[in-house]
Design a protein around this motif. Sequence first.
Motif, PDB file in Angstrom:
ATOM      1  N   GLN A 177      15.915   1.734  -9.065  1.00 24.23           N
ATOM      2  CA  GLN A 177      16.801   1.630  -7.920  1.00 24.23           C
ATOM      3  C   GLN A 177      17.990   0.723  -8.196  1.00 24.23           C
ATOM      4  OE1 GLN A 177      16.312   3.390  -4.811  1.00 24.23           O
ATOM      5  NE2 GLN A 177      18.483   2.814  -4.750  1.00 24.23           N
ATOM      6  N   GLU A 178      17.779  -0.387  -8.904  1.00 20.43           N
ATOM      7  CA  GLU A 178      18.891  -1.300  -9.150  1.00 20.43           C
ATOM      8  C   GLU A 178      19.977  -0.652 -10.008  1.00 20.43           C
ATOM      9  OE1 GLU A 178      15.555  -2.831 -11.992  1.00 20.43           O
ATOM     10  OE2 GLU A 178      15.729  -1.742 -10.084  1.00 20.43           O
ATOM     11  N   ASN A 179      19.569   0.235 -10.909  1.00 21.17           N
ATOM     12  CA  ASN A 179      20.550   0.950 -11.724  1.00 21.17           C
ATOM     13  C   ASN A 179      21.298   1.997 -10.898  1.00 21.17           C
ATOM     14  OD1 ASN A 179      19.635  -0.569 -13.881  1.00 21.17           O
ATOM     15  ND2 ASN A 179      18.279   1.033 -14.647  1.00 21.17           N
ATOM     16  N   ILE A 180      20.581   2.653 -10.009  1.00 19.91           N
ATOM     17  CA  ILE A 180      21.196   3.599  -9.090  1.00 19.91           C
ATOM     18  C   ILE A 180      22.203   2.896  -8.185  1.00 19.91           C
ATOM     19  CG2 ILE A 180      20.721   4.998  -7.030  1.00 19.91           C
ATOM     20  CD1 ILE A 180      20.072   6.478  -9.581  1.00 19.91           C
ATOM     21  N   ASP A 181      21.824   1.747  -7.648  1.00 16.44           N
ATOM     22  CA  ASP A 181      22.705   1.016  -6.739  1.00 16.44           C
ATOM     23  C   ASP A 181      24.005   0.615  -7.434  1.00 16.44           C
ATOM     24  OD1 ASP A 181      20.785   1.260  -4.782  1.00 16.44           O
ATOM     25  OD2 ASP A 181      20.010  -0.776  -5.005  1.00 16.44           O
ATOM     26  N   ALA A 182      23.908   0.189  -8.692  1.00 16.61           N
ATOM     27  CA  ALA A 182      25.106  -0.213  -9.432  1.00 16.61           C
ATOM     28  C   ALA A 182      26.034   0.969  -9.663  1.00 16.61           C
ATOM     29  CB  ALA A 182      24.709  -0.845 -10.765  1.00 16.61           C
ATOM     30  N   ALA A 183      25.464   2.130  -9.973  1.00 15.43           N
ATOM     31  CA  ALA A 183      26.277   3.327 -10.176  1.00 15.43           C
ATOM     32  C   ALA A 183      26.939   3.758  -8.872  1.00 15.43           C
ATOM     33  CB  ALA A 183      25.417   4.456 -10.733  1.00 15.43           C
ATOM     34  N   ALA A 184      26.191   3.714  -7.776  1.00 16.48           N
ATOM     35  CA  ALA A 184      26.744   4.099  -6.477  1.00 16.48           C
ATOM     36  C   ALA A 184      27.887   3.177  -6.072  1.00 16.48           C
ATOM     37  CB  ALA A 184      25.644   4.086  -5.421  1.00 16.48           C
ATOM     38  N   ALA A 185      27.780   1.900  -6.415  1.00 17.56           N
ATOM     39  CA  ALA A 185      28.835   0.947  -6.071  1.00 17.56           C
ATOM     40  C   ALA A 185      30.146   1.278  -6.769  1.00 17.56           C
ATOM     41  CB  ALA A 185      28.390  -0.473  -6.425  1.00 17.56           C
ATOM     42  N   LEU A 186      30.060   1.989  -7.893  1.00 12.88           N
ATOM     43  CA  LEU A 186      31.258   2.424  -8.607  1.00 12.88           C
ATOM     44  C   LEU A 186      31.789   3.753  -8.085  1.00 12.88           C
ATOM     45  CD1 LEU A 186      30.238   1.543 -12.272  1.00 12.88           C
ATOM     46  CD2 LEU A 186      31.902   0.340 -10.853  1.00 12.88           C
ATOM     47  N   GLY A 187      31.078   4.360  -7.148  1.00 10.84           N
ATOM     48  CA  GLY A 187      31.511   5.625  -6.581  1.00 10.84           C
ATOM     49  C   GLY A 187      30.871   6.849  -7.193  1.00 10.84           C
ATOM     50  N   MET A 188      29.868   6.651  -8.059  1.00 13.15           N
ATOM     51  CA  MET A 188      29.193   7.783  -8.681  1.00 13.15           C
ATOM     52  C   MET A 188      28.232   8.446  -7.698  1.00 13.15           C
ATOM     53  SD  MET A 188      28.189   6.455 -12.499  1.00 13.15           S
ATOM     54  CE  MET A 188      29.459   5.954 -13.679  1.00 13.15           C
ATOM     55  N   ALA A 189      28.062   9.753  -7.839  1.00  7.70           N
ATOM     56  CA  ALA A 189      26.935  10.429  -7.213  1.00  7.70           C
ATOM     57  C   ALA A 189      25.680  10.015  -7.966  1.00  7.70           C
ATOM     58  CB  ALA A 189      27.125  11.941  -7.269  1.00  7.70           C
ATOM     59  N   THR A 190      24.557   9.890  -7.268  1.00 10.75           N
ATOM     60  CA  THR A 190      23.361   9.349  -7.903  1.00 10.75           C
ATOM     61  C   THR A 190      22.118  10.137  -7.554  1.00 10.75           C
ATOM     62  OG1 THR A 190      22.959   7.800  -6.079  1.00 10.75           O
ATOM     63  CG2 THR A 190      24.306   7.001  -7.917  1.00 10.75           C
ATOM     64  N   VAL A 191      21.163  10.073  -8.467  1.00 14.61           N
ATOM     65  CA  VAL A 191      19.845  10.665  -8.254  1.00 14.61           C
ATOM     66  C   VAL A 191      18.795   9.650  -8.697  1.00 14.61           C
ATOM     67  CG1 VAL A 191      18.250  12.520  -8.822  1.00 14.61           C
ATOM     68  CG2 VAL A 191      20.697  12.978  -8.709  1.00 14.61           C
ATOM     69  N   LEU A 192      17.954   9.219  -7.766  1.00 11.45           N
ATOM     70  CA  LEU A 192      16.809   8.383  -8.107  1.00 11.45           C
ATOM     71  C   LEU A 192      15.696   9.313  -8.573  1.00 11.45           C
ATOM     72  CD1 LEU A 192      15.538   5.557  -8.217  1.00 11.45           C
ATOM     73  CD2 LEU A 192      14.779   5.924  -5.851  1.00 11.45           C
ATOM     74  N   TYR A 193      15.398   9.273  -9.855  1.00 15.18           N
ATOM     75  CA  TYR A 193      14.515  10.264 -10.472  1.00 15.18           C
ATOM     76  C   TYR A 193      13.048   9.894 -10.302  1.00 15.18           C
ATOM     77  CZ  TYR A 193      12.617  13.476 -13.936  1.00 15.18           C
ATOM     78  OH  TYR A 193      11.902  14.462 -14.567  1.00 15.18           O
ATOM     79  N   ARG A 194      12.264  10.864  -9.841  1.00 13.28           N
ATOM     80  CA  ARG A 194      10.819  10.718  -9.763  1.00 13.28           C
ATOM     81  C   ARG A 194      10.106  11.887 -10.438  1.00 13.28           C
ATOM     82  NH1 ARG A 194      11.963   6.342  -9.325  1.00 13.28           N
ATOM     83  NH2 ARG A 194      11.661   4.863  -7.619  1.00 13.28           N
ATOM     84  N   GLU A 195      10.730  13.063 -10.426  1.00  8.71           N
ATOM     85  CA  GLU A 195      10.132  14.253 -11.014  1.00  8.71           C
ATOM     86  C   GLU A 195      11.240  15.251 -11.335  1.00  8.71           C
ATOM     87  OE1 GLU A 195       7.468  15.740  -8.089  1.00  8.71           O
ATOM     88  OE2 GLU A 195       9.064  16.339  -6.708  1.00  8.71           O
TER      89      GLU A 195
END
Length: 225
Positions: A177-195
């Motif tokens: 999640q912390e990596n996702i949050d950092a990417a989102a803060a830059l304006g990236m679309a994000t996917v928190l991967y589970r499967e």
Amino acid sequence: MTPAPAGRAFDAVLCDLDNVIRFYDTAPLAALERAAGLPEGTTTDIGYAPEIDLPLLLGRITPDAWVESIAAGLTERVGTERAHELGRALADAPFRADEEAVSLLRRARTHVPLVLVTNATLQLDADLALLGLTDLADAVVSSAVERVAKPDPAIYRIAAERAGVPVERCLFVDDRQENIDAAAALGMATVLYREPDDLRRALGPCAGEAAGDAAVAVQRAGREP
């Protein structure tokens, strides 16, 4: 590269490696921990603590030095010999590639650039060769080479530059999640991967899925697109 499907929310895919594409078998380590009277996961907790793990991921120490640091954290509990055995078992844990995730990413790469962006050691090239994945991505951004690790914004910017697209036109896939949050803060679309289904829905037409399914898994700055 075939034309990208219309209506896509991204022009490049930036994807994590571990726990998305590569998975480790920790069963042998768990067996050693049980034999030593330790709770399963004890070695991993020590080895992946930031003060132990980060120097390795930034290319400042060797894997052997990492094992020594792990052993130092275990010696009082299990003795020197067993501590080193446990540290080495973590460092040498066997790994495999998830074929479904690899297949989805290969299909996506026929439409858009694919960049692996991973907190990894200087052994990454050899590991990708063992996995048969040296040709998976257009570029690989490794923390040990760049000397910067996720979630530092700098590594995301490097990855977007290697992809050749603006950061806000990147889809970032990661299991933390912390990596996702950092990417989102830059304006990236994000996917928190589970499967793999998370990746399939996010890639949408790039993975051969219906365009409407993509919105299920993709987020931009914490909101549905």
